[in-house]
Design a protein around this motif. Structure first.
Motif, PDB file in Angstrom:
ATOM      1  N   LYS A 124       3.317  30.890 -75.331  1.00 37.58           N
ATOM      2  CA  LYS A 124       3.093  30.677 -73.902  1.00 37.58           C
ATOM      3  C   LYS A 124       2.040  29.614 -73.625  1.00 37.58           C
ATOM      4  N   PHE A 125       1.027  29.556 -74.499  1.00 35.28           N
ATOM      5  CA  PHE A 125      -0.136  28.748 -74.149  1.00 35.28           C
ATOM      6  C   PHE A 125      -0.269  27.527 -75.046  1.00 35.28           C
ATOM      7  N   ASP A 126      -0.875  26.503 -74.477  1.00 34.00           N
ATOM      8  CA  ASP A 126      -1.088  25.292 -75.240  1.00 34.00           C
ATOM      9  C   ASP A 126      -2.367  24.638 -74.753  1.00 34.00           C
ATOM     10  N   CYS A 127      -2.916  23.769 -75.581  1.00 37.73           N
ATOM     11  CA  CYS A 127      -4.116  23.035 -75.201  1.00 37.73           C
ATOM     12  C   CYS A 127      -3.888  21.589 -75.588  1.00 37.73           C
ATOM     13  N   ALA A 128      -4.206  20.662 -74.691  1.00 39.46           N
ATOM     14  CA  ALA A 128      -3.957  19.251 -74.979  1.00 39.46           C
ATOM     15  C   ALA A 128      -5.210  18.537 -75.443  1.00 39.46           C
ATOM     16  N   LEU A 129      -6.277  19.261 -75.661  1.00 40.56           N
ATOM     17  CA  LEU A 129      -7.555  18.670 -76.078  1.00 40.56           C
ATOM     18  C   LEU A 129      -7.951  17.532 -75.153  1.00 40.56           C
ATOM     19  N   CYS A 130      -7.911  17.754 -73.851  1.00 43.87           N
ATOM     20  CA  CYS A 130      -8.139  16.660 -72.905  1.00 43.87           C
ATOM     21  C   CYS A 130      -9.609  16.332 -72.764  1.00 43.87           C
ATOM     22  N   GLY A 131     -10.465  17.216 -73.254  1.00 46.21           N
ATOM     23  CA  GLY A 131     -11.883  16.889 -73.238  1.00 46.21           C
ATOM     24  C   GLY A 131     -12.643  17.422 -72.038  1.00 46.21           C
ATOM     25  N   GLU A 132     -11.922  17.975 -71.077  1.00 44.97           N
ATOM     26  CA  GLU A 132     -12.592  18.437 -69.875  1.00 44.97           C
ATOM     27  C   GLU A 132     -11.869  19.690 -69.415  1.00 44.97           C
ATOM     28  N   CYS A 133     -12.469  20.834 -69.598  1.00 43.44           N
ATOM     29  CA  CYS A 133     -11.690  22.049 -69.402  1.00 43.44           C
ATOM     30  C   CYS A 133     -11.648  22.467 -67.933  1.00 43.44           C
ATOM     31  N   TYR A 134     -10.442  22.624 -67.410  1.00 46.08           N
ATOM     32  CA  TYR A 134     -10.279  22.992 -66.002  1.00 46.08           C
ATOM     33  C   TYR A 134     -10.065  24.479 -65.808  1.00 46.08           C
ATOM     34  N   LEU A 135     -10.037  25.221 -66.915  1.00 36.17           N
ATOM     35  CA  LEU A 135      -9.569  26.606 -66.837  1.00 36.17           C
ATOM     36  C   LEU A 135     -10.435  27.477 -65.937  1.00 36.17           C
ATOM     37  N   ASN A 136     -11.703  27.115 -65.756  1.00 34.23           N
ATOM     38  CA  ASN A 136     -12.572  27.923 -64.906  1.00 34.23           C
ATOM     39  C   ASN A 136     -12.119  27.907 -63.446  1.00 34.23           C
TER      40      ASN A 136
END
Lengths: 201, 654
Positions: A124-136
């Motif tokens: 279900k989940f993935d991370c693109a290592l974008c450098g700036e986490c928006y999850l909060n």
């Protein structure tokens, strides 16, 4: 994580021209499960063109590749080229380590989940290592990977019945974010925030 | 190293995030793909505590993204905590949020391992000590570009040639990076690749979401179906699968029968040098409760009792040397009993004790002990899984001796007074399943299980067929189950009905085709010289000779040894390369993914290296069944099982 698909036609076109030594990588076999398919395909190829084949693992590690090349030195010498059934990394690593033509027999596909670890349970989940986490701010659902367009400021408006317009089988990421924000009672917050993604990070 | 990188957000941001929160708990992922250290997490936690000036509870976990594995730990930690923070990559955060169904706060940003790669998802294989990447772009260009990937090596992912911006071979986007297309040009020239094809347009939409979802589902199906973890090694059973059980062609001149054929105390010899023995004569009697009798497998004269190398234990141990006179005269005491139904439970047990029957699945535990459990038992499981590659012993017995097998089951039923009997067979033995179904009687259930190694492990089998979990450090009878191997049941039939003690057993002699000249399933006498079998069956250039299975078996260096009851197969296999040199663990997490007992083998490796034994018990080292899954899958090729065995030994000493 990767999954493989055999380039059947391309290999069949290629195979009659030269004599091959074949490497089959089974390092990731617990993830992509294609080893047996590759094995039966290789066995069905004409014997005079496939001189030898070896099932090995972790062709992505240059140390192991050097070891394999050394061990099978005699068999490789008589072949014109090397045909590799592995992901792109295995092929590139061999190509860098030997002065012979190297061909690949597979296309590499992407499977969601981390780079090697624990794909099985959380596709279900993935991370693109974008450098700036928006999850909060997005109720712990990543807009970069769950939205086809990686939009950061809301849905594009093209979704129909909760399904993405790019791929009709995929849920709209922003709709999921909206629903979850509503559940947490935080809908107000997302309005005030404007994200600008920093690509230079 | 350090592939998956996440770094703490800036202090100011962390302060803002935690400002108004109370009762904070942090779940910290111990990172993957890096050299093993336990220091990093503590450092981070110190920083967070310092910044927020609050008292914080912490939980460090390996592989946070593995939700199946970490679910319970996370739930029990989150029970009495209001604000959960997570320090991990993006996946870990989403997984935790999904598990506890609450909003969590992330304290970290995940960053790319290398800058100036154009493709959004630069992926890598298991090995991270190289700088070769693959983007999983769904269409491989390497055949046209000489093995150098234009997608990852060119900053702009160009497919039809260089952009023209490179200066002195360096990329215009990043001056430290080589121009990918210049490298491609050079390698095509150097290796003389045929340049007759054009590069097509890239299809950015080759893999639809539904395909992807199907692949993920397929993965999940393969991985948690039946039990967590496990592996699928190449089966290679086809070589000897359809060959009937035959007696081994060559009669040994001399047999040497070891006094320790079983788990527990070695037996005590009851013969003297010069004694005449017959086939089936008792030559050593059991010493103590957990021990078993041993019988002669040939007729002839006892020459000596001397020490020889034991094939499994690999130490010098006493063995009885018997010269074979070739007459195969059967001991007069061996007599058949067709009316066993009239015998009492105790009488049957004493026959099994007398005939020296031991568990033939590999553990060689004396059967008479196993059949007298101290707790009530309600189910008998007959283990016909045979999940090890190459081996066909149980399979052939089920096909050829199904009738005898069922009679053996009846004997066991009477001894244990159980009603439920389950025969568990893996679904790659369809012929055996069909034949068993023909002979099937009431109250006997035949279960076909999915082929997966180690399906045949006792504890896993019980969990799968009955849903009962054997407690930590317990035995099957704690949950009311007795498990017996198919070969053992057949031996019990032979002992009780025909009166033949355990003097020979079926072994699969097989291996990789280039090493084997004479393969099959042979009935081989206990004490037969290994050298004789090797000479008869294998080519001279064998690389590795394994006894008792490819995965769990022992590699023998010297052929100057003799078969024992424990050996169910003799395999000449290819050497698995790369295990000689010690490579350090890169925390790829594969071992955690495949461990059927849900342990963390990498922690054992770590404590072996640092000589730190304090945590071992807590990590559950005793649970380990030494199935070799972790060693088989290890991306650094670390001999993990060897380490665990020595750790177990050291634990006993400490």
């Amino acid at each position: 994580m990767f999954s493989l698909k055999i380039k059947k036609q391309e290999v069949l076109d290629l195979i009659n021209k030269e004599k091959f030594f074949v490497f089959i990588c089974e390092g990731c076999n617990e993830v992509s499960f294609i080893r047996d398919e590759i094995l039966s395909f290789v066995k069905s190829l004409p014997k005079e063109n496939i001189l030898y084949f070896e099932v090995v693992d972790y062709l992505c590690n240059p140390d192991f590749v050097n070891l394999y090349l050394k061990t099978f030195d005699k068999k490789i010498k008589v072949a014109d080229s090397i045909l590799v059934f592995s992901c792109g990394i295995g092929v590139s690593t061999i190509a860098k380590s030997i002065n012979k033509k190297v061909y690949t027999g597979c296309d590499t596909f992407y499977i969601t989940g981390y780079k090697g670890v624990n794909v099985p349970y959380n596709g279900k989940f993935d991370c693109a290592l974008c450098g700036e986490c928006y999850l909060n701010y997005t109720a712990n659902i990543c807009p970069i990977t769950s939205c086809s367009k990686s939009l950061l400021n809301g849905p594009c408006g093209g979704a129909k019945n909760g399904k993405c317009e790019v791929d009709k089988e995929k849920d709209c990421g922003w709709e999921k974010i909206f629903e979850r924000l509503k559940q947490f009672g935080k809908l107000g917050e997302i309005k005030e925030r404007v994200f600008i993604r920093n690509y230079g990070k | 190293m350090n592939f998956v990188k996440f770094i703490l957000k800036q202090n100011k941001e962390i302060y803002e995030l935690l400002k108004s929160k109370e009762n904070i708990g942090i779940i910290f992922c111990k990172k993957c793909y890096e050299e093993y250290t336990s220091i990093i997490s503590y450092k981070c936690i110190e920083i967070i505590k310092d910044v927020s000036k609050k008292n914080i509870k912490c939980l460090s976990l390996n592989f946070l993204c593995n939700d199946y594995y970490n679910k319970e730990k996370i739930l029990s930690f989150a029970k009495d905590i209001e604000t959960i923070c997570v320090a991990s990559c993006g996946i870990g955060v989403q997984v935790v949020s999904d598990i506890i169904e609450k909003e969590v706060i992330t304290l970290t940003d995940s960053i790319q391992p290398k800058k100036s790669f154009s493709a959004e998802r630069i992926l890598h294989g298991i090995s991270i000590n190289n700088d070769t990447f693959c983007a999983g772009c769904e269409e491989c260009w390497l055949n046209l570009t000489g093995g150098i990937c234009p997608i990852t090596e060119c900053s702009k992912s160009l497919l039809n040639g260089p952009c023209g911006g490179a200066k002195n071979g360096k990329c215009e986007v990043d001056k430290e990076k080589d121009c990918g297309w210049e490298k491609i040009f050079n390698i095509l020239k150097q290796k003389e690749y045929p340049v007759d094809k054009k590069i097509n347009l890239r299809n950015f939409y080759a893999q639809k979401f539904s395909d992807l979802a199907a692949k993920i589902k397929n993965n999940i199906y393969h991985r948690i179906e039946t039990f967590y973890g496990g592996i699928h090694p190449q089966e290679k059973k086809d070589l000897a699968e359809n060959l009937k059980i035959e007696r081994f062609a060559v009669e040994p001149q001399i047999v040497k029968i070891f006094l320790s054929q079983h788990t527990g105390k070695p037996a005590i010899s009851v013969v003297k040098i010069g004694d005449k023995v017959y086939v089936g004569s008792k030559i050593a009697s059991s010493d103590g409760f957990i021990s078993a009798n041993i019988h002669s497998s040939v007729s002839g004269k006892v020459l000596d009792i001397k020490e020889e190398i034991h094939p499994i234990i690999q130490k010098y141990l006493p063995a009885i040397v018997i010269e074979n006179d070739g007459e195969n005269k059967i001991d007069p005491k061996v007599s058949s009993k067709t009316n066993w139904q009239e015998l009492q439970k105790d009488e049957l047990l004493s026959i099994i004790l007398d005939k020296g029957i031991v568990g033939l699945g590999g553990a060689v535990f004396p059967t008479h002990v196993k059949l007298a459990p101290p707790k009530p038992v309600d189910t008998l499981i007959i283990n016909g899984c045979e999940c090890e590659p190459y081996i066909n012993v149980d399979n052939r017995i089920m096909i050829e001796y199904a009738k005898e097998l069922f009679e053996g089951i009846e004997i066991l039923k009477k001894i244990l007074s159980v009603k439920n009997v389950i025969i568990a067979v893996e679904n790659n033995k369809q012929e055996a399943i069909n034949i068993l179904n023909q002979f099937k009687k009431d109250n006997i259930e035949i279960v076909s299980l999915k082929t997966k190694y180690p399906q045949g492990a006792e504890k896993i089998l019980i969990k799968k067929t009955l849903g009962r979990e054997v407690p930590y450090g317990g035995l099957p009878f704690d949950v009311g189950v007795v498990v017996q191997n198919v070969s053992t049941v057949y031996a019990i039939y032979n002992a009780v009905v025909l009166g033949i003690p355990l003097i020979e057993r079926v072994m699969t002699v097989s291996g990789d085709e280039e090493f084997v000249k004479n393969y099959g399933n042979f009935l081989i006498k206990i004490g037969t010289p290994l050298e004789l079998i090797v000479k008869q069956c294998f080519n001279e250039d064998i690389q590795v000779l394994k006894l008792s299975g490819f995965m769990m078996g022992v590699e023998v260096k010297s052929f100057n040894t003799y078969t024992v009851k424990a050996i169910n197969s003799i395999l000449a296999v290819k050497k698995r390369l790369g295990y000689e040199k010690f490579n350090s663990c890169i925390k790829c997490g594969r071992c955690v993914d495949v461990c059927p007992m849900e342990l963390e083998p990498l922690e054992f490796v770590f404590s072996y290296q640092t000589n730190n034994f304090s945590e071992l018990e807590k990590l559950g080292i005793k649970k380990c069944i030494e199935c070799s899954c972790c060693e088989y899958i290890c991306s650094s090729k670390i001999p993990i099982v060897e380490m665990i065995k020595s750790l177990k030994q050291r634990l006993c000493l400490v």
